[in-house]
Design a protein around this motif. Structure first.
Motif, PDB file in Angstrom:
ATOM      1  N   HIS A 100      12.411 -25.056  23.377  1.00 18.23           N
ATOM      2  CA  HIS A 100      12.272 -23.219  23.068  1.00 18.23           C
ATOM      3  C   HIS A 100      11.010 -23.455  23.323  1.00 18.23           C
ATOM      4  N   ASP A 135       6.314 -30.748  18.599  1.00 16.68           N
ATOM      5  CA  ASP A 135       8.065 -29.843  18.441  1.00 16.68           C
ATOM      6  C   ASP A 135       7.822 -28.195  19.192  1.00 16.68           C
ATOM      7  N   ILE A 136       8.410 -28.771  20.465  1.00 17.89           N
ATOM      8  CA  ILE A 136       8.497 -28.433  21.343  1.00 17.89           C
ATOM      9  C   ILE A 136       7.423 -28.813  22.654  1.00 17.89           C
ATOM     10  N   GLU A 152      14.869 -21.180  18.523  1.00 17.21           N
ATOM     11  CA  GLU A 152      15.656 -22.409  17.784  1.00 17.21           C
ATOM     12  C   GLU A 152      15.577 -22.675  15.662  1.00 17.21           C
ATOM     13  N   GLU A 153      14.205 -22.340  15.593  1.00 11.87           N
ATOM     14  CA  GLU A 153      13.674 -22.932  14.584  1.00 11.87           C
ATOM     15  C   GLU A 153      14.274 -21.935  13.622  1.00 11.87           C
ATOM     16  N   GLU A 199      13.755 -32.180  23.026  1.00 13.03           N
ATOM     17  CA  GLU A 199      13.371 -32.167  21.327  1.00 13.03           C
ATOM     18  C   GLU A 199      12.304 -34.223  21.541  1.00 13.03           C
TER      19      GLU A 199
HETATM   20 ZN   LIG Z   1      12.158 -28.237  17.836  1.00 12.62          ZN
END
Ligand SMILES: [Zn+2]
Length: 410
Positions: A87, A118-119, A154-155, A180
């Motif tokens: 992501h 991340d990430i 994504e978050e 991840e």
């Molecule tokens: Zn992530």
């Protein structure tokens, strides 16, 4: 893979370029709600992969406040296809990065910075693995169609990313590999084979207002009702079934000399299997209806409303994931790397993809303190970091496992 010496050497030789790539990625703020930054990172990422023969396509997010998803494709000679998933976004607003002086900061083997593990470290891992495959297994590299897909959001549990992937996956997609960061227990590397699903809920109570001095008995107290209902919400938690139901926020009432007519609480629930997820959802919805808190004067009852606000389904253990994990485990055994798997509480894109293609997660490098930006002088608070020395061994493992997967499916 008989002799990994040359592969390790090659990957070591790529590390300066990989770290420069990571430095530039970390330097671009890509907070989910900063679409310009997310799109800038998307363009930079496409540039990084262009020399490997990838062409870029962007897909607008259904939420226009977020940046574009990024799809990079390299068509292979066969129909076989592998998807690599990462992501673009992070959880850190630009102001927070500035306030906490949270930027690229190497300290020995460790690099602190927003997104280092991340990430963005995972995205760089994808680049390392593909560079290694091109050099050490050109047949496989040319044979497979590679689809690299970055979620812009994504978050924030981007609801449309699963559909974007499904639309871009080829029919013979053998794996959806999610980058991840890996889990660790001592020397053991842990890959992710299941993740909890998450639902969010709101309970709203409407009672009846009344003067707290003159007509107290006429009121139906919404806060008192909400308190009773929330006891039942909390009681749905069942650790034996890995089900947690968390009451997260609460508010109600207006002023002190009034029986409150409104009160609202919100929270979430998480669990690993679709069955328990459905059970929790039904249990919450069953709390709706007439409440037991009533006006003493005439029996007017509070009304309880329950809403499920969002749902991200669980990624349960399944044969497709277990099969892929078996390939990585075998590669790890052959390389002398102790491996294990874990079920993780947090969500990832794996939740959206596991029934579209066999899915394995945790393929990135190792780091810790994701989603943290603060640092205290005594070291009790440390921000997100990645350990540089974890890139090459993990890239060796991923490369060896992908080769094993491709050779097994020929
Ligand atoms: Zn992530």
């Amino acid at each position: 893979m008989q002799n990994i010496g040359p592969l390790t050497e090659f990957l070591n030789s790529q590390m300066p370029a990989a770290l420069e790539m990571l430095r530039q990625m970390v330097g671009i703020n890509s907070f989910t709600a900063n679409p310009d930054g997310v799109n800038r990172l998307g363009r930079f990422t496409a540039e990084c992969f262009a020399p490997l023969g990838f062409t870029a396509e962007t897909v607008p997010s259904t939420n226009r406040q977020w940046g574009d998803h990024l799809v990079l494709t390299r068509r292979g000679r066969s129909a076989r296809s592998i998807a690599l998933i990462s992501h673009l976004d992070t959880v850190f607003p630009p102001e927070e990065e500035a306030r906490n002086n949270f930027h690229w900061q190497p300290e020995g083997d460790r690099i602190f910075g927003p997104g280092t593990h991340d990430i963005k470290g995972g995205s760089v891992m994808i680049w390392l693995v593909l560079a290694a495959l091109r050099t050490y297994a050109p047949e496989v590299f040319e044979d497979i169609t590679w689809k690299l897909i970055w979620n812009s959001s994504e978050e924030c549990f981007s609801p449309d990313f699963g559909d974007v992937c499904r639309a871009h996956f080829d029919r013979e997609t053998q794996a959806a590999l999610v980058f991840e960061s890996e889990g660790r227990a001592g020397k053991e590397r842990r890959l992710v084979v299941a993740r909890k699903g998450r639902g969010t809920w709101r309970v709203a109570v409407s009672g009846r207002a009344a003067h707290a001095g003159g007509k107290h008995g006429h009121g139906a107290n919404a806060i008192v009702q909400l308190g009773q209902t929330l006891q039942r919400v909390a009681a749905l938690t069942d650790y034996a079934r890995d089900l947690t139901v968390n009451v997260g926020t609460i508010c109600g009432g207006t002023v002190l000399n009034r029986v409150p007519h409104e009160a609202v609480a919100e929270g979430e629930f998480r669990t690993f299997t679709p069955e328990v997820f459905a059970h929790a959802r039904a249990g919450l919805l069953a709390l709706a209806g007439r409440g037991e808190v009533r006006s003493p004067a005439d029996g007017y009852a509070c009304e309880v409303k329950v809403e499920i606000l969002t749902e991200c389904r669980p990624w349960p253990r399944n044969p497709g994931t277990d099969g892929l994990y078996g390939v990585w485990k075998q590669a790890g055994d052959e390389l002398g790397m102790p491996m294990n798997c874990e079920d993780r509480g947090g969500l990832s894109d794996g939740n959206l993809l596991w029934d579209a293609a066999p899915t394995l997660d945790g393929l990135g490098p190792w780091g810790d303190n994701d989603h943290c930006s603060e640092r205290s002088p005594d070291g009790a608070k440390l921000p997100e970091f990645v350990d540089v020395s974890t890139f090459v061994p993990k890239a060796v493992l991923n490369t060896a496992a992908i080769l094993k997967l491709c050779n097994a499916s020929k």
